[in-house]
Design a protein around this motif. Structure first.
Motif, PDB file in Angstrom:
ATOM      1  N   GLN A  74      34.244  38.169  46.463  1.00 24.34           N
ATOM      2  CA  GLN A  74      34.766  38.157  45.099  1.00 24.34           C
ATOM      3  C   GLN A  74      35.381  39.308  44.631  1.00 24.34           C
ATOM      4  O   GLN A  74      36.681  39.471  44.171  1.00 24.34           O
ATOM      5  N   MET A  75      34.741  40.291  44.526  1.00 26.75           N
ATOM      6  CA  MET A  75      34.987  41.599  43.806  1.00 26.75           C
ATOM      7  C   MET A  75      35.966  42.259  44.468  1.00 26.75           C
ATOM      8  O   MET A  75      36.965  42.864  43.944  1.00 26.75           O
ATOM      9  N   ARG A  84      38.258  40.967  46.484  1.00 25.33           N
ATOM     10  CA  ARG A  84      39.409  40.162  46.482  1.00 25.33           C
ATOM     11  C   ARG A  84      40.236  40.600  44.772  1.00 25.33           C
ATOM     12  O   ARG A  84      41.532  40.626  44.945  1.00 25.33           O
ATOM     13  N   LEU A  85      39.263  40.457  44.098  1.00 20.91           N
ATOM     14  CA  LEU A  85      39.715  41.039  42.641  1.00 20.91           C
ATOM     15  C   LEU A  85      40.397  42.498  42.572  1.00 20.91           C
ATOM     16  O   LEU A  85      41.506  42.584  42.339  1.00 20.91           O
ATOM     17  N   ALA A  86      39.652  43.367  43.483  1.00 23.69           N
ATOM     18  CA  ALA A  86      40.280  44.868  43.439  1.00 23.69           C
ATOM     19  C   ALA A  86      41.357  44.877  44.087  1.00 23.69           C
ATOM     20  O   ALA A  86      42.280  45.925  43.918  1.00 23.69           O
ATOM     21  N   GLY A 126      43.777  42.675  44.036  1.00 22.09           N
ATOM     22  CA  GLY A 126      44.698  41.969  43.288  1.00 22.09           C
ATOM     23  C   GLY A 126      44.947  40.426  43.354  1.00 22.09           C
ATOM     24  O   GLY A 126      45.774  39.854  42.895  1.00 22.09           O
ATOM     25  N   GLU A 153      43.183  36.452  43.673  1.00 17.57           N
ATOM     26  CA  GLU A 153      42.492  35.544  42.949  1.00 17.57           C
ATOM     27  C   GLU A 153      41.247  35.263  43.269  1.00 17.57           C
ATOM     28  O   GLU A 153      40.952  35.172  44.610  1.00 17.57           O
ATOM     29  N   PRO A 154      40.115  35.239  42.474  1.00 14.79           N
ATOM     30  CA  PRO A 154      38.693  34.763  42.975  1.00 14.79           C
ATOM     31  C   PRO A 154      38.752  33.431  43.631  1.00 14.79           C
ATOM     32  O   PRO A 154      39.523  32.492  43.293  1.00 14.79           O
ATOM     33  N   ARG A 155      37.857  33.078  44.475  1.00 13.71           N
ATOM     34  CA  ARG A 155      37.672  31.671  45.033  1.00 13.71           C
ATOM     35  C   ARG A 155      36.195  31.374  44.876  1.00 13.71           C
ATOM     36  O   ARG A 155      35.508  31.376  45.577  1.00 13.71           O
TER      37      ARG A 155
END
Length: 63
Positions: free
Chosen positions: A17-18, A20-22, A24, A26-28
């Motif tokens: 998740q981190m 994915r956020l880094a 740009g 969206e978290p899932r």
């Protein structure tokens, strides 16, 4: 009692998740822990391959 999987229960899921956020994205929050682990392992292998390719060039530049 049914086991409820939470993203916080699995370190690989948290790293996924981190990442994915880094990047740009969206978290899932509903990502299955096994899928997150496989995804994280794939990214770690790719990063290690890049590092191993870079390391000899960095060692030569330091001389």
């Amino acid at each position: 009692m049914n086991a409820v999987h939470s993203v916080c229960d699995d370190p690989a899921a948290v790293r996924d998740q981190m990442r994915r956020l880094a990047e740009g994205g969206e978290p899932r929050p509903g990502t299955h822990p096994a899928r997150a682990l496989l995804s994280e392992r794939r990214h770690q292998r790719r990063s290690l391959r890049r590092y191993r390719a870079w390391l000899p060039t960095a060692m030569n530049a330091a001389r």
